[in-house]
Design an enzyme around this catalytic site. Sequence first.
Site, PDB file in Angstrom:
ATOM      1  N   LYS A  75      10.697  -8.530  11.880  1.00  0.00           N
ATOM      2  CA  LYS A  75       9.657  -8.423  10.838  1.00  0.00           C
ATOM      3  C   LYS A  75      10.293  -8.490   9.461  1.00  0.00           C
ATOM      4  O   LYS A  75      11.489  -8.221   9.288  1.00  0.00           O
ATOM      5  CB  LYS A  75       8.863  -7.110  10.967  1.00  0.00           C
ATOM      6  CG  LYS A  75       9.681  -5.796  10.823  1.00  0.00           C
ATOM      7  CD  LYS A  75       9.766  -5.234   9.421  1.00  0.00           C
ATOM      8  CE  LYS A  75      10.481  -3.885   9.368  1.00  0.00           C
ATOM      9  NZ  LYS A  75      11.021  -3.522   8.061  1.00  0.00           N
ATOM     10  N   ASP A 120       8.947   1.972  12.734  1.00  0.00           N
ATOM     11  CA  ASP A 120       8.615   0.540  12.741  1.00  0.00           C
ATOM     12  C   ASP A 120       8.157   0.043  14.112  1.00  0.00           C
ATOM     13  O   ASP A 120       7.720  -1.097  14.237  1.00  0.00           O
ATOM     14  CB  ASP A 120       9.854  -0.298  12.354  1.00  0.00           C
ATOM     15  CG  ASP A 120      10.202  -0.152  10.877  1.00  0.00           C
ATOM     16  OD1 ASP A 120       9.358   0.341  10.119  1.00  0.00           O
ATOM     17  OD2 ASP A 120      11.329  -0.549  10.512  1.00  0.00           O
TER      18      ASP A 120
HETATM   19  O1  C5P Z   1      11.321   6.581  11.996  1.00  0.00           O
HETATM   20  P1  C5P Z   1      12.697   6.050  11.769  1.00  0.00           P
HETATM   21  O2  C5P Z   1      13.661   6.476  12.828  1.00  0.00           O
HETATM   22  O3  C5P Z   1      12.743   4.592  11.496  1.00  0.00           O
HETATM   23  O4  C5P Z   1      13.193   6.728  10.418  1.00  0.00           O
HETATM   24  C1  C5P Z   1      14.547   6.815  10.033  1.00  0.00           C
HETATM   25  C2  C5P Z   1      14.649   7.760   8.852  1.00  0.00           C
HETATM   26  O5  C5P Z   1      14.083   7.137   7.694  1.00  0.00           O
HETATM   27  C3  C5P Z   1      13.897   9.051   9.005  1.00  0.00           C
HETATM   28  O6  C5P Z   1      14.673  10.025   9.621  1.00  0.00           O
HETATM   29  C4  C5P Z   1      13.604   9.423   7.575  1.00  0.00           C
HETATM   30  O7  C5P Z   1      14.741   9.999   6.987  1.00  0.00           O
HETATM   31  C5  C5P Z   1      13.395   8.087   6.914  1.00  0.00           C
HETATM   32  N1  C5P Z   1      11.971   7.698   6.798  1.00  0.00           N
HETATM   33  C6  C5P Z   1      11.174   8.321   5.853  1.00  0.00           C
HETATM   34  N2  C5P Z   1       9.870   7.949   5.714  1.00  0.00           N
HETATM   35  C7  C5P Z   1       9.340   6.969   6.469  1.00  0.00           C
HETATM   36  C8  C5P Z   1      10.132   6.318   7.450  1.00  0.00           C
HETATM   37  C9  C5P Z   1      11.452   6.697   7.576  1.00  0.00           C
HETATM   38  O8  C5P Z   1      11.636   9.213   5.141  1.00  0.00           O
HETATM   39  N3  C5P Z   1       8.054   6.615   6.299  1.00  0.00           N
END
Ligand code: C5P
Length: 329
Positions: free
Chosen positions: A13, A135
């Site tokens: 994406k 994602d």
């Molecule tokens: O959900 P994912 O594992 O992709 O997120 C990785 C990190 O990115 C989370 O631990 C957080 O620190 C940050 N994040 C965030 N807000 C979001 C998505 C991700 O703060 N909407």
Amino acid sequence: MAARTATVRAFAKINLDLKVLNKAADGFHELRSVFQTVSLHDTIEIGWEKSRKTEITGTGEIPDNLIEKAARGVLDHCGATARLHFRLTKRIPMGGGMGGGSTDAAAVLLALPVLAGLKIPRPELIRLAASLGSDVPFFLLGGTAVALGRGTELYPLPETPAKPVLIVAPGVPVSTPEAYRAFHRAGDGKLTDTQVIQYIESFQSRTWDLSQGRSGTQSENDFERVVFPQHPVLGSILKKLQTSGANPARMTGSGSALFGVFTTKDQVLRAKAAVETLHPSPRGIPARLLSRARYRAAWWRQLQQHMDATDGMQWPPQSQYASRRRNER
Ligand code: C5P
């Protein structure tokens, strides 16, 4: 019982727009974003075999092992066991903001129930996807979509034409949590209520334009502000994309990959040659925007042999073995 196998493409994406608002009570940032699938993909071979004990092989060298987590998530959710084998061919740049790990996980969520004869209702599949990463749910939808909240609440936008796009992988991986931390160090993420309303109104206006096919010189990616100073080559790549005629040209997600959307394939090839003159030399990857219709058609094609098509093509794809499995019990 004979083993079942499928070879699936897990598409990447880009974020056509990305606005980061404040941190919510759950620790995640409130987002407003537009996600778009592209034709660049990883390839995953999945082998399934009936077994009383779960054994998963082939995921050894994969960082974070989202494929294995997704597989265990599916089996645990259904109270099932299986012997699974995976073989991943990685093409999506890692640490690129292109959802490379997330799409691999989503591919398992889409393919494994079909191979294993399992049925997971859509709301539960979306919840399982969100538990694996912010994602992941987008890849259960595909095409162009608005993302709200943590990025997991998704609403489809009208289909996009399959415009040619140049993806540029600068070879400097950026960690998403680190990008969010840098965002805070820069004093961002502390918006007043008035600012939040202004940003949402402006995002809404850009999205309305996008839904009418007017893609955006006005688009934004808040992470460019904090990631570009750390890797100056990124700003130079963006300029080359812009001067080569891309509209829009942006960084995707928390970086470090960038993209330029063009009108012709020739423009893409010229832009590739232009960015590859930079130092350190980035890699230009020609691709196309992938509509939801084409995304789903690709998925139906790759699972066709195992799908139940008696009620027409369903989304997500359903297994032809699901009822047989119920009868076997
Ligand atoms: O959900 P994912 O594992 O992709 O997120 C990785 C990190 O990115 C989370 O631990 C957080 O620190 C940050 N994040 C965030 N807000 C979001 C998505 C991700 O703060 N909407």
